[in-house]
Design an enzyme around this catalytic site. Structure first.
Site, PDB file in Angstrom:
ATOM      1  N   GLY A   1       4.398  -1.927 -26.403  1.00  0.00           N
ATOM      2  CA  GLY A   1       5.208  -0.759 -26.723  1.00  0.00           C
ATOM      3  C   GLY A   1       4.425   0.545 -26.689  1.00  0.00           C
ATOM      4  N   THR A   2       3.205   0.503 -27.124  1.00  0.00           N
ATOM      5  CA  THR A   2       2.393   1.728 -27.151  1.00  0.00           C
ATOM      6  C   THR A   2       2.215   2.289 -25.748  1.00  0.00           C
ATOM      7  OG1 THR A   2       1.235   1.092 -29.152  1.00  0.00           O
ATOM      8  CG2 THR A   2       0.113   2.630 -27.710  1.00  0.00           C
TER       9      THR A   2
ATOM     10  N   GLN B   1      11.424  -1.883 -32.406  1.00  0.00           N
ATOM     11  CA  GLN B   1      11.854  -2.662 -33.568  1.00  0.00           C
ATOM     12  C   GLN B   1      13.269  -3.217 -33.398  1.00  0.00           C
ATOM     13  OE1 GLN B   1      10.161  -3.661 -36.105  1.00  0.00           O
ATOM     14  NE2 GLN B   1       8.282  -2.509 -35.718  1.00  0.00           N
TER      15      GLN B   1
ATOM     16  N   HIS C   1       6.153  -8.886 -28.665  1.00  0.00           N
ATOM     17  CA  HIS C   1       5.703  -9.660 -29.830  1.00  0.00           C
ATOM     18  C   HIS C   1       6.458  -9.276 -31.103  1.00  0.00           C
ATOM     19  CE1 HIS C   1       3.051  -6.823 -32.112  1.00  0.00           C
ATOM     20  NE2 HIS C   1       3.044  -6.193 -30.970  1.00  0.00           N
TER      21      HIS C   1
ATOM     22  N   THR D   1      -2.243  -5.877 -12.127  1.00  0.00           N
ATOM     23  CA  THR D   1      -1.582  -7.139 -11.799  1.00  0.00           C
ATOM     24  C   THR D   1      -0.459  -7.446 -12.785  1.00  0.00           C
ATOM     25  OG1 THR D   1      -3.627  -7.972 -10.869  1.00  0.00           O
ATOM     26  CG2 THR D   1      -1.989  -9.612 -11.479  1.00  0.00           C
TER      27      THR D   1
ATOM     28  N   CYS E   1      -5.782   5.310 -43.702  1.00  0.00           N
ATOM     29  CA  CYS E   1      -6.779   6.344 -43.930  1.00  0.00           C
ATOM     30  C   CYS E   1      -7.051   7.018 -42.602  1.00  0.00           C
ATOM     31  CB  CYS E   1      -8.061   5.745 -44.486  1.00  0.00           C
ATOM     32  SG  CYS E   1      -7.978   5.559 -46.249  1.00  0.00           S
TER      33      CYS E   1
END
Lengths: 380, 585
Positions: free
Chosen positions: A74-75, A177, A199, A234, A322
Site C-alpha cells: 500500500g505504501t 483498510q 496483507h 519483475t 516517537c
C-alpha cells in the site's frame, strides 16, 4: 483458517495469512518459474497467468475494464499515485485529507505549497461541502481514505466522489483498510485510483497495488517496461495469486464477519466503559470498519498501555510514535480535534477472524488493569 | 620550607597508564586476582618500569563489582590503583612497585590536592612537605601521582637516613580508628562521592575519610566541592556522559585478554526467545537508600506498586544518564533513578524491544520477581522482599505524623488567609473605592504566559514566541528552540517582520509558575507557542503544532513558521484585541 492466537488484536496492522492464500502463493511459485517478461514459453505462461489473475482480481472488485498496477504494498501504491500525479502535473495542486496515511501524506509533502489539506469534522468525516469549497482550479488530485486506519471511520465516498466528478478532479481512494472488510464496488465508487495492500486482508506481505479506471501518473520506479511501463520490476506472480485467493476468502465471509466483529467491538467497549468512565471512543462502532476500535485515555500513555498488554499476552496497536525523539501524537487524531495529550493516550484494537468473545472480555479486563497501573504511575 | 613544583629529573616522563600495558576485558574477580597476583614488578621488565594493568568493564556494571575489583587489586599488592570512566567503560589501572632500597637523598613530597592528607599504597602519609626516599620520589613523579604530588629537589639534610617503614594497611587501620564516624559528625551528609584513587584514602580537614573505590556520603564543604571540580573526586552516581566513545588507537600495543563478561545488559535484542532472565546484581541497600532519597517520585511509584500488589511497574522514556541519553527519546529522570536501583540490585528490569519510532518502555519489578524467559516473562511476587522494600521506601512513623501535622497546619493557614483576603476584597468593593484589579478579565494562564514573555505593559503591540521545555532538556527540545530562533530571525528580516518583529523566549513548563499554562495547553513536551500581546496583555496565542513534525526539516519548519506568524500578525491587524481593563490615570 489457520490457528490464530485469539489474543492478537492488531489485524489493522497486518492480518495472518489465509490458508487459501498460502496455498495459491505456493502453487504459483512452483508452477510459474518463468519471468513474465521473458520471450520463452515458460515466460509466456507466467505472463498469461499474470494477466488472467489481474483481470480476475479487478473483476472481483468490479473493475472489469480498468488497470491494475501491482506494487510492493500500500505504501508504494500511494506513493505511485500521488508522486506520479505530481510529476505529471508539476504546477498542479493536490488536496489531501488531514487524516491520510503517512505514505500519502509524505508523498504529498513533495508538492510543498501546492498541497492543500482537507479538514475533518469532529466525527472524523469529511463534508462534501467542505470538499467542494476546498477544490481549486489547479487541483489535479484529491486523495482520501476510504476507511481510516486508526479510527476505522468510513468516509461517505460516493458523495465525495460525486463532488470530484462534478468538478472534473481525479479522486484517489486509499482502500488499504477497506478491501476485504467492506464491500468495494469500484464501478460505483466513481474514483480514478483505488489503492490496496494484500496483507491487510489475509494475503501475502509484499503485494499491493493501484486499481485505476485510467492512468495519468508518471512511473515512480523505472528501469523496465513491466506493467506497460507504469511500474518497473519483475511481476510478483505468486503475490498476485495469493492476494486473489485471500480476497475471495475475505469476501466470502465478509457479511457475517462484519456483523460478528461489530458486536464484539460493542461488547468490548461496553466492558471497558463500565470499568473506566474517562475513556473516549474515537470509532463509530455501527458504521465504521468492523472490529476496529480506537480508544483514548486522557493523560495516559498509549505506548505504555500497549507494552503492558503485551506483558499480559495481548497484541494491540498504538496511535502514536516517537518522531524526532519525542512522542508524536497521531496526526489523524489531532485532525479530529483531539488534544495532543488525549491523542497520546490512544490505543487501537482491531479484530479479525480469529477473535473470540472470551478474548475480547479478557482484553477488556487487561486493558483496565493497564489503565489502573498507568494512572498510578502518573499520579503525583 | 618552600616546596618546589618542579618534577624530579631522575624520572624523565610522567608515564601514562596507556603506555606499556595489558588490558583485561570484563574480567571476573577471580580472573583479575589471578592476573594481578602474577603481575610483574618494575625490575622484572625490560625498560625498568612496571607495565600497567588495565581492566575494563561496561559502564552499566554494578558498582559493587567494581569496588570488589579495587579491593582485589589492592589485596594483590598492586599500587597506584585508579578506577575512572575511560572511553565507554569503567577502567581500573594499577601497577606493581619494585622492591628497592629506601634511602633519603633530601627530597620531599608535597600533596597538592584538595584533601588535608593522603595515604599511598606504600604507607606514606602525605600532609604538607614530607621527606621521601629516592624510590618513592620517582614513583610520585609518575602518573597518576604526578597530578597531585610535587617533589622537591635534593637537599643536603637528611641524606642517608632510612625513611619508609610502616605498611599502608597498618596506617589505614590507624586512620580508620582515628576517624570512625567522621563523615557525618555534626552535619548532614548529603553529597555522595566516589574517590577513584590513586591513593589509598583521602582525609579532609573536617575529618571526612574517603577510601579508594568506595562511594560515601560526605558532608558538603568547600574542600569536597574543590575536589569534585578538580576531578579528584567523582560525584555519585557518575553521570553516564562521563563515558565517551572508546579510543581506537589503544589496540596496537595492547594484549587483549577477552574473558567472559561479568554483566550482560538485559534486553530482548541480545537474548534469544528461550533465554532465561539473568539474576539481579548483588543487593546494595546502602546505595539504594541514597538513590531513593533523591528520587521521591520513583519512591511514591514503588510504594504504590507494593501497596496495590501490582506485579510490575512500567516506565516510559529513556535514561538520560545512559550512553544514548544525549540523543535518547523522551529522557526521564524517573527511568534514570529506576535503572540505578536496578544496578543496586533492588529492582529487576526488562527492556522492551523497540521498533523504529517507539518510545522506550522498561518493565521493573522488585528484585527476584522477574522469572520465565526473556520473550515471555513471568512475575512471581516475593512478599518478604516487598515488605522489606516497603520499610525502606516509607519514612518512619514519626516523620509521617509530623508531616501530617504540618500539612494540616499549612492547609488551615491557607484557608484562613483566603477567608481574610475574600473578606478584605468584599469590604473594599462595598466601600466603593473604584479601584479595579489591573488584570481583571485575564486568565491565570494568560498571566503566566505574559510572565514567560516578560510582557511590558507599556509595549503597545508585540508578537512573541515562547519555546516551552521540560526541566530535562533533550535534543529535540534544543532543536525546536534553534529552529524557532532561526525562523523568527528570518521573519524579522521580512517586510512583515519589520512591521511586527518577533521575540523568542524560553520557559520551563514544569516550573510551578507555569502550572496553569501547562494545564491549559496540555503541555507534555517541548512546544512552541506564538503569542500576541497588547499593552502587556495576551490577546492571542496559538500552539505551533507543525513544528513538532518539521523539527528535522529546517526549510519546512521555517515555511510553516512564517505562515503561522503571518496568520497571527494578520489576526492582530484584523482584531483590535481585548481591552486591558487597566486603571486609567
Amino acid at each position: 483458517m489457520m490457528e490464530v492466537d485469539p489474543r492478537f488484536f492488531d489485524y489493522a496492522a497486518g492480518a495472518p495469512i489465509h490458508p487459501d492464500a498460502m496455498a495459491a502463493w505456493q502453487a504459483a511459485a512452483r508452477e510459474f518459474s518463468g519471468n513474465p517478461s521473458a520471450v520463452h514459453s515458460a515466460g509466456a505462461a507466467a505472463r498469461d497467468r499474470w494477466e488472467s489473475l489481474g483481470r480476475e482480481f479487478m473483476a472481483t472488485l468490479s473493475l472489469p475494464d480498468g488497470f491494475l498496477v501491482a506494487t510492493s504494498g500500500g505504501t508504494e501504491a500511494n506513493n505511485l499515485v500521488i508522486g506520479g500525479t505530481l510529476a505529471r502535473h508539476p504546477t498542479g495542486r493536490i488536496l489531501i485529507a488531514a487524516d491520510s496515511h503517512a505514505s500519502s501524506w509524505s508523498a504529498a509533502q513533495a508538492a510543498g505549497s501546492r498541497r492543500d489539506v482537507l479538514p475533518l469534522g469532529a466525527d472524523g468525516l469529511i463534508s462534501p461541502t467542505v470538499l467542494e469549497q476546498a477544490l481549486k482550479p489547479e487541483t489535479v488530485l484529491v486523495s482520501l481514505l476510504h476507511a481510516q486506519h486508526e479510527t476505522g471511520v468510513v468516509q461517505p465516498v460516493a458523495e465525495l466522489a460525486a463532488v470530484c466528478a462534478r468538478r472534473g478532479v481525479p479522486l484517489h481512494l486509499d482502500g488499504v483498510q477497506a478491501v476485504g472488510k467492506l464491500p468495494v464496488d469500484f464501478a460505483r465508487l466513481n474514483c480514478r485510483y483505488y489503492t490496496f495492500s494484500a496483507h491487510k486482508f489475509g494475503g501475502p506481505r509484499g503485494f499491493g497495488g493501484v486499481m485505476a479506471a485510467s492512468v495519468d501518473f508518471a512511473p515512480q520506479m523505472v528501469g523496465g517496461d513491466q506493467q506497460a511501463g507504469r511500474r518497473a520490476g519483475t511481476e510478483n506472480l505468486p503475490g498476485l495469486a495469493g492476494s486473489l485467493a485471500a480476497l475471495k476468502a475475505a469476501i466470502r465471509i465478509q457479511a457475517s464477519e462484519r456483523q460478528r466483529l461489530r458486536a464484539l467491538a460493542v461488547a468490548g467497549v461496553s466492558k471497558i466503559r463500565a470499568g473506566c468512565s474517562h475513556v473516549l471512543c474515537n470509532s463509530d462502532l455501527t458504521n465504521g470498519l468492523p472490529g476496529l476500535v480506537s480508544l483514548s485515555f486522557p493523560g495516559q500513555s498509549g505506548s505504555a498501555m500497549a507494552a503492558d498488554l503485551d506483558l499480559q499476552g495481548f497484541a494491540i496497536g498504538t496511535a502514536s510514535a516517537c518522531h524526532a525523539r519525542r512522542p508524536q501524537p497521531s496526526r489523524s487524531l489531532l485532525a479530529r480535534g483531539l488534544t495532543p495529550q488525549i491523542a497520546l493516550g490512544s490505543v487501537r484494537v482491531s479484530m479479525g477472524s480469529g477473535t473470540t468473545p472470551e478474548a475480547v472480555a479478557d482484553l477488556a479486563a487487561g486493558l483496565l488493569a493497564a489503565v489502573r497501573r498507568q494512572r498510578q504511575e502518573t499520579q503525583r | 620550607m618552600t616546596v618546589s613544583e618542579q618534577a624530579l629529573p631522575l624520572v624523565n616522563c610522567t608515564a601514562s597508564p596507556k603506555e606499556d600495558h595489558q588490558l583485561l576485558i570484563e574480567p571476573t574477580l577471580t580472573q583479575l586476582a589471578t592476573v594481578a597476583q602474577a603481575w610483574p614488578a618494575a625490575q622484572e621488565t625490560s625498560n625498568g618500569f612496571s607495565p600497567w594493568l588495565r581492566a575494563q568493564w561496561s559502564a552499566n556494571t554494578p558498582f559493587d563489582r567494581l569496588t570488589a575489583a579495587v579491593a582485589t587489586a589492592t589485596a594483590a599488592g598492586l599500587a597506584a590503583i585508579s578506577l575512572r570512566p575511560e572511553g565507554a567503560h569503567w577502567q581500573l589501572t594499577a601497577l606493581r612497585w619494585a622492591a628497592g632500597p629506601c634511602i633519603a637523598q633530601g627530597r620531599q613530597a608535597c600533596y597538592r590536592g584538595s584533601a588535608a592528607a593522603v595515604l599511598d599504597d606504600d604507607g606514606h602519609w602525605l600532609f604538607g612537605a614530607v621527606p621521601v626516599c629516592e624510590k618513592t620520589a620517582a614513583r610520585f613523579a609518575r602518573a597518576p601521582y604526578a597530578d597531585w604530588v610535587s617533589v622537591t629537589s635534593p637537599a643536603d639534610h637528611g641524606a642517608g637516613h632510612e625513611l619508609c617503614g610502616e605498611s599502608a594497611d597498618r596506617m589505614l587501620t590507624k586512620v580508620r580508628a582515628i576517624f570512625p564516624k567522621a563523615l557525618t559528625a555534626g552535619r548532614v551528609a548529603t553529597t555522595a562521592v566516589l574517590y577513584p584513587g590513586p591513593f589509598r584514602c583521602l582525609v579532609f580537614a573536617d575529618g571526612s575519610l574517603l577510601e579508594r573505590g568506595q562511594v560515601v556520603l560526605a558532608a558538603p564543604s568547600a574542600a569536597i566541592d574543590s575536589a569534585l571540580a578538580r576531578g579528584e573526586l567523582l560525584a555519585w552516581p557518575v553521570r553516564r556522559q562521563a563515558f565517551t566513545a572508546p579510543e581506537l588507537s589503544d589496540a596496537a600495543d595492547t594484549q587483549m585478554l577477552p574473558v567472559r563478561s561479568i554483566h550482560e545488559p538485559l534486553s530482548w535484542e541480545n537474548l534469544t526467545e528461550s533465554a532465561a532472565i539473568p539474576a539481579s546484581p548483588p543487593l546494595n541497600w546502602s546505595a539504594a537508600r541514597r538513590l531513593l532519597s533523591t528520587a521521591p517520585e520513583l519512591r511514591q511509584q514503588l510504594i504504590r506498586l507494593v501497596e496495590q500488589a501490582e506485579p510490575y511497574l512500567l516506565l516510559t522514556g529513556s535514561d538520560p544518564d545512559a550512553q544514548t541519553g544525549a540523543t535518547g527519546c523522551c529522557p526521564s529522570t524517573v527511568v534514570a533513578a529506576a535503572n540505578c536501583l536496578a544496578e543496586a540490585g533492588v529492582l529487576a528490569r526488562l527492556s522492551r524491544p523497540l521498533p523504529p519510532g517507539a518510545c522506550p518502555v522498561t518493565v521493573y519489578t522488585p528484585r527476584g520477581e522477574l522469572r520465565g524467559t526473556v520473550a515471555r516473562p513471568q512475575f512471581a511476587p516475593d512478599a518478604v522482599f516487598r515488605a522489606r522494600l516497603l520499610t525502606e521506601l516509607r519514612p518512619p512513623w514519626w516523620r509521617r505524623v509530623l508531616r501530617r501535622i504540618l500539612q494540616t497546619g499549612l492547609l488551615g493557614f491557607v484557608v484562613l488567609s483566603l477567608l481574610v483576603a475574600v473578606w478584605t476584597g468584599l469590604t473594599e468593593l462595598t466601600a466603593g473605592t473604584g479601584r479595579q484589579i489591573q488584570n481583571a478579565g485575564q486568565s491565570h494562564s494568560e498571566d503566566s504566559l505574559a510572565m514567560a514573555v516578560g510582557a511590558d505593559p507599556l509595549c503597545n503591540e508585540a508578537l512573541a514566541v515562547v519555546v516551552f521545555h521540560a526541566s530535562q532538556r533533550c535534543d529535540f527540545c534544543r532543536r525546536l528552540e534553534m529552529r524557532s530562533r532561526a525562523a523568527a530571525a528570518a521573519w524579522n528580516r521580512s517586510a512583515a517582520g519589520r512591521d511586527q518583529p518577533l521575540v523568542v523566549y524560553t520557559a520551563n513548563y514544569e516550573a510551578p509558575e507555569f502550572d496553569t499554562v501547562r494545564q491549559e495547553f496540555e503541555l507534555f513536551t517541548a512546544t512552541v507557542v506564538l503569542v500576541r500581546l497588547r499593552n502587556g496583555r495576551i490577546t492571542d496565542r496559538r500552539i505551533f503544532s507543525d513544528g513538532w513534525a518539521l523539527s528535522e526539516d529546517p526549510a519546512g519548519f521555517e515555511a510553516a513558521f512564517q505562515r503561522a506568524a503571518a496568520d497571527l500578525a494578520t489576526a492582530a491587524r484584523a482584531t483590535p484585541g481585548r481591552q486591558t481593563g487597566a486603571a486609567q490615570p
